[in-house]
Write an enzyme that holds these catalytic residues in place. Structure first.
Site, PDB file in Angstrom:
ATOM      1  N   LYS A 119       0.806  -1.237   0.000  1.00 27.38           N
ATOM      2  CA  LYS A 119       0.000   0.000   0.000  1.00 27.38           C
ATOM      3  C   LYS A 119       0.838   1.287   0.000  1.00 27.38           C
ATOM      4  O   LYS A 119       0.422   2.299  -0.557  1.00 27.38           O
ATOM      5  CB  LYS A 119      -0.937   0.014   1.208  1.00 27.38           C
ATOM      6  N   ASP A 125     -10.118   3.311   2.121  1.00 30.94           N
ATOM      7  CA  ASP A 125     -10.307   2.633   3.415  1.00 30.94           C
ATOM      8  C   ASP A 125     -11.014   3.541   4.428  1.00 30.94           C
ATOM      9  O   ASP A 125     -11.951   3.123   5.105  1.00 30.94           O
ATOM     10  CB  ASP A 125      -8.955   2.203   4.007  1.00 30.94           C
TER      11      ASP A 125
END
Ligand code: NAP
Length: 280
Positions: free
Chosen positions: A66, A102
């Protein structure tokens, strides 16, 4: 021509994203396929170049890529830049643009379950890792008034607060201080890994002092009910697990790729079926 999407990670075999996205493509009659790709860290650069060359239309990024993927992309959305992590890549012509869904996924799931906007509530976050960063920065960006943080390692919470580019009032607490002051909070967000296997019978703090009208959101969804959720329920508090966060981060990625927000309830059912039961 059929469009190709995917998710990259290491490991990747456990990912529930392919089932979730392929079902939504089919339900919405979108001619596309979503494929898991097992990419090791040493192959990340080559993999991103390869995905561009073969014409991938977009992909998700999971552990451990990420952050490492950020310098390999052509542009990073400001919120993802602030969070320091990308979980969604969108192709625009021949450019890969990185986003982070997220935090927004978490906030959508929380608002839905809480029943109203949480931005004017007094919120405490337990943890200061990657997920806490996405949640804290997104809440701050959206206008949250008061978000306090308690973490085992105080320096990490301090760094999280100091690097936040959005205005928000934040007091840093030790886990013990939060335990004592729990009665001050409307919403408690649990972002540590405590509660997952093998620590299923542990909680990061005692919730003995939580108010009966408070709400506890644990971002873990396997097990469906963590120990902190069980303990908070005994005090009368409402609880939710991390399933909606997972579903909404996926739904928001899907929307960025196709312009269509898929049915989150349908996505949730797919994940619940895969997990082998229902969840809160
Ligand atoms: P991370 O970056 O490694 O952060 C872990 C956090 O947990 C840190 O704050 C760490 O504290 C704390 N912690 C770990 N062990 C602890 C212990 N024994 N006592 C007290 N604190 C402890 O991990 P992450 O990426 O933020 O993920 C955290 C959890 O969120 C995982 O369970 C993950 O599965 C879940 N998650 C769920 C979703 C979803 O879609 N629902 C999305 C992302 C993550 P220190 O700073 O002191 O080490």
């Amino acid at each position: 021509m059929k469009k190709l999407y995917g998710v990259i990670g290491d490991p990747i075999g456990h990912s529930m994203s392919p089932d979730m996205h392929n079902d939504s493509f089919s339900a919405l009659q979108i001619d596309a396929h979503y494929q898991p790709f097992h990419i090791k860290s040493e192959d990340l650069k080559t993999a991103v170049a390869g995905m561009k060359a073969i014409g991938l239309s977009g992909f998700n990024v999971t552990v451990p890529h990420k952050t490492a993927i950020m310098p390999l992309l052509d542009e990073i959305d400001p919120l993802a830049q602030a969070i320091g992590a990308v979980n969604t890549v969108v192709r625009e012509e021949n450019r890969f643009i990185g986003y982070n869904t997220d935090g927004e996924g978490f906030v959508r799931g929380l608002n839905e379950e809480y029943g109203s906007s949480v931005l004017d509530k007094k919120i405490a976050i337990i943890g200061a890792g990657g997920a806490a960063r996405a949640i804290y920065y997104t809440l701050s960006q959206q206008g949250s008034i008061r978000v306090d943080i308690a973490n085992r390692t105080p320096e990490k919470a301090e760094e999280l607060k100091n690097r936040c580019p959005y205005p928000v009032e934040t007091v840093l607490l030790s886990l013990e201080e939060l335990e004592k002051q729990l009665g001050h909070y409307d919403i408690l967000i649990q972002t540590t890994s405590i509660g997952m296997s093998p620590k299923v019978s542990e909680t990061p703090i005692s919730v003995a002092n939580i108010r009966p009208d408070a709400f506890v959101s644990d971002i873990i969804y396997n097990p469906a009910e963590t120990m902190i959720m069980k303990e908070a329920k005994k005090q009368g508090a409402r609880v939710q697990n991390g399933l909606k966060m997972f579903v909404y981060q996926g739904a928001l990625a899907f929307e960025k790729w196709t312009g269509v927000l898929p049915d989150p309830k349908r996505m949730q059912k797919i994940v619940e079926d895969k997990l082998g039961g229902t969840s809160c």
